[in-house]
Motif scaffolding. Structure first.
Motif, PDB file in Angstrom:
ATOM      1  N   GLN A  34      43.929  28.963  42.931  1.00 14.64           N
ATOM      2  CA  GLN A  34      45.273  28.411  42.803  1.00 14.64           C
ATOM      3  C   GLN A  34      45.433  27.519  41.574  1.00 14.64           C
ATOM      4  N   GLN A  35      44.327  27.074  41.023  1.00 20.05           N
ATOM      5  CA  GLN A  35      44.375  26.293  39.790  1.00 20.05           C
ATOM      6  C   GLN A  35      44.301  27.192  38.553  1.00 20.05           C
ATOM      7  N   GLY A  36      44.297  28.513  38.783  1.00 19.57           N
ATOM      8  CA  GLY A  36      44.319  29.460  37.673  1.00 19.57           C
ATOM      9  C   GLY A  36      42.959  29.737  37.048  1.00 19.57           C
ATOM     10  N   ARG A  37      41.894  29.294  37.677  1.00 24.54           N
ATOM     11  CA  ARG A  37      40.542  29.519  37.150  1.00 24.54           C
ATOM     12  C   ARG A  37      39.970  30.781  37.794  1.00 24.54           C
ATOM     13  N   LEU A  38      40.546  31.914  37.397  1.00 22.14           N
ATOM     14  CA  LEU A  38      40.267  33.178  38.065  1.00 22.14           C
ATOM     15  C   LEU A  38      38.823  33.627  37.928  1.00 22.14           C
ATOM     16  N   GLU A  39      38.269  33.526  36.732  1.00 17.54           N
ATOM     17  CA  GLU A  39      36.881  33.967  36.535  1.00 17.54           C
ATOM     18  C   GLU A  39      35.919  33.146  37.388  1.00 17.54           C
ATOM     19  N   GLU A  40      36.212  31.895  37.582  1.00 14.21           N
ATOM     20  CA  GLU A  40      35.377  31.029  38.410  1.00 14.21           C
ATOM     21  C   GLU A  40      35.578  31.324  39.900  1.00 14.21           C
ATOM     22  N   ALA A  41      36.754  31.787  40.261  1.00  7.38           N
ATOM     23  CA  ALA A  41      37.037  32.074  41.670  1.00  7.38           C
ATOM     24  C   ALA A  41      36.316  33.323  42.160  1.00  7.38           C
ATOM     25  N   ILE A  42      36.106  34.302  41.286  1.00  6.32           N
ATOM     26  CA  ILE A  42      35.491  35.564  41.709  1.00  6.32           C
ATOM     27  C   ILE A  42      34.152  35.348  42.404  1.00  6.32           C
ATOM     28  N   PRO A  43      33.175  34.659  41.771  1.00  2.00           N
ATOM     29  CA  PRO A  43      31.893  34.512  42.475  1.00  2.00           C
ATOM     30  C   PRO A  43      31.994  33.667  43.747  1.00  2.00           C
TER      31      PRO A  43
END
Length: 104
Positions: A34-43
């Motif tokens: 939700q903070q837009g840190r998509l690459e970090e959210a994946i793992p």
């Protein structure tokens, strides 16, 4: 309530005590997402799914991010799994149909 940074901090704190709490890992992934840190959210979503393999929201949200990165085939797998885990959620079916449309 939109306080995603606070939610992230709370989830990280809880994980120091319960490192294998699947729902907490999901909440951390969601706060990061939700903070837009998509690459970090994946793992983080993938870790949540290791603890709770059929978590419909983790599957759906991971599929959404994968689709945003053009990884549509992988997204379809996640949407399909989410639809099995919770067939009553229309947004999962909508995301699944949109990913199919992406592939023509």
């Amino acid at each position: 309530m939109g306080r995603h940074a606070e939610a992230e901090s709370a989830a990280r704190a809880l994980l120091t005590t319960l490192p294998q709490a699947g729902e907490t890992v999901f909440l951390l992934a969601y706060a990061i997402h939700q903070q837009g840190r998509l690459e970090e959210a994946i793992p983080q979503y993938e870790l949540a799914l290791r603890y709770t393999p059929m978590h419909p929201s983790a599957l759906n949200n991971l599929g959404t991010i994968l689709r945003q990165f053009g990884r549509t085939e992988e997204a379809l797998v996640r949407f399909r799994q989410a639809s099995v885990a919770d067939p009553g959620k229309p947004w999962i079916w909508s995301n699944y149909a949109s990913a199919l449309e992406d592939l023509g």
